[in-house]
Design an enzyme around this catalytic site. Structure first.
Site: not given
Ligand code: SAM
Length: 217
Positions: A65
Site C-alpha cells: 500500500s
Molecule cells: N498490508 C500489505 C502491505 O503492507 O504490503 C498490503 C496489502 S495488499 C494492498 C492486500 C493484501 O490482501 C494482498 O496481499 C492480498 O493477497 C490480501 N488478501 C486479499 N484477500 C484476502 C483474504 N481474504 N485474507 C487474507 N488476505 C487477503
C-alpha cells in the site's frame, strides 16, 4: 541485503514530512513510518521506488500500500501499546511492521500462499515477531479472538460479520468498503455486545478482499 543506510533514513524523513503535509497528525504513527525501512519490503531491483508515496506491485497481482494509506489506516486504529491487533492482508509485511512499532501483539493473515511464504521469511530475516497465518482473513482468526483492533488492507464489498464478532467490546475495525473501483474507509466501533457505531472517511482504491466474506472468487 538487509541494510539500512544514512541515505535511507534521510529519504524516510522526507517521506514523513510529505505525510505530515498531507494531513497525518499522529506523531507515533509518523515515527513508526520514519523507523520501518520500507525499501527492505521491495525486490532489490525496485528499491529506488520505496520512499515515493505510491503503492507498488509485490507479485501475485498484489501491492504494497501507499505510505499515506498505511499511515491513514494506522492513525484511525488509535493503537495502544497492549492492544491485540489483527491485520487482514499481510502482503509484503510492511504495514505489519508499522503496527509492531505501536504494539507487540500483532496477528496478520494472508490469502496468497506464495506471498505468505515470502513474507514469513522476510519477517524472520528482519527479526520482526508478528504471528503470521495463511488463509481466508475475511473470516478473521477466531482461535485468537477477541481483538482490540482489526485492520483490513484490501477492499471489501461489505463489512464481514465474522470480523465484527471477533472485536472486543470497545474495540474497532478499520476497513475500506465499496465496489471494485473505489472504497470508503470506515471505522466500526463495537459499543456493546450487540451495538456497533460507524464512521465514514476518505475514498481509497485497494485490491479486492477475496474469500467467503469478501469478493467470492
Ligand atoms: N498490508 C500489505 C502491505 O503492507 O504490503 C498490503 C496489502 S495488499 C494492498 C492486500 C493484501 O490482501 C494482498 O496481499 C492480498 O493477497 C490480501 N488478501 C486479499 N484477500 C484476502 C483474504 N481474504 N485474507 C487474507 N488476505 C487477503
Amino acid at each position: 541485503m538487509h541494510t539500512d543506510s544514512y541515505r535511507h533514513r534521510g529519504l524516510r524523513r522526507t517521506l514523513v514530512e510529505e505525510l505530515r503535509r498531507k494531513g497525518i497528525r499522529d506523531e507515533r504513527v509518523l515515527a513508526a513510518i520514519g523507523t520501518v525501512p520500507r525499501h527492505l519490503f521491495f525486490d532489490p531491483a525496485f528499491q529506488a521506488h520505496a520512499y515515493q508515496d505510491k503503492a507498488f506491485p509485490i507479485g501475485e497481482g498484489q501491492t504494497i500500500s501507499q505510505p499515506y494509506t498505511v499511515a491513514y489506516q494506522t492513525e484511525l486504529l488509535q493503537l495502544r501499546p497492549h492492544d491485540q491487533v489483527l491485520e487482514i492482508g499481510t502482503g509484503s509485511g510492511y504495514q505489519c511492521c508499522v503496527l509492531l512499532e505501536l504494539t507487540s501483539h500483532v496477528f496478520s493473515i494472508e490469502y496468497q500462499p506464495v506471498l505468505f511464504e515470502r513474507t514469513r521469511k522476510r519477517m524472520a530475516a528482519l527479526h520482526r515477531a508478528a504471528h503470521l497465518f495463511c488463509g481466508d482473513g475475511s473470516l478473521g482468526l477466531p482461535q485468537h479472538a477477541p481483538f482490540d483492533k482489526i485492520l483490513v488492507t484490501a477492499g471489501s464489498p461489505t463489512i464481514p460479520r465474522p470480523l465484527l464478532r471477533q472485536l472486543r467490546v470497545g474495540g474497532s475495525l478499520v476497513i475500506p468498503v465499496g465496489d471494485a473501483h473505489t472504497q470508503r474507509m470506515m471505522r466500526v466501533v463495537r459499543e456493546s455486545e450487540e451495538e456497533f457505531s460507524r464512521q465514514v472517511f476518505e475514498e481509497f482504491r485497494f485490491v479486492p478482499l477475496l474469500g467467503q466474506a469478501g469478493w467470492n472468487e
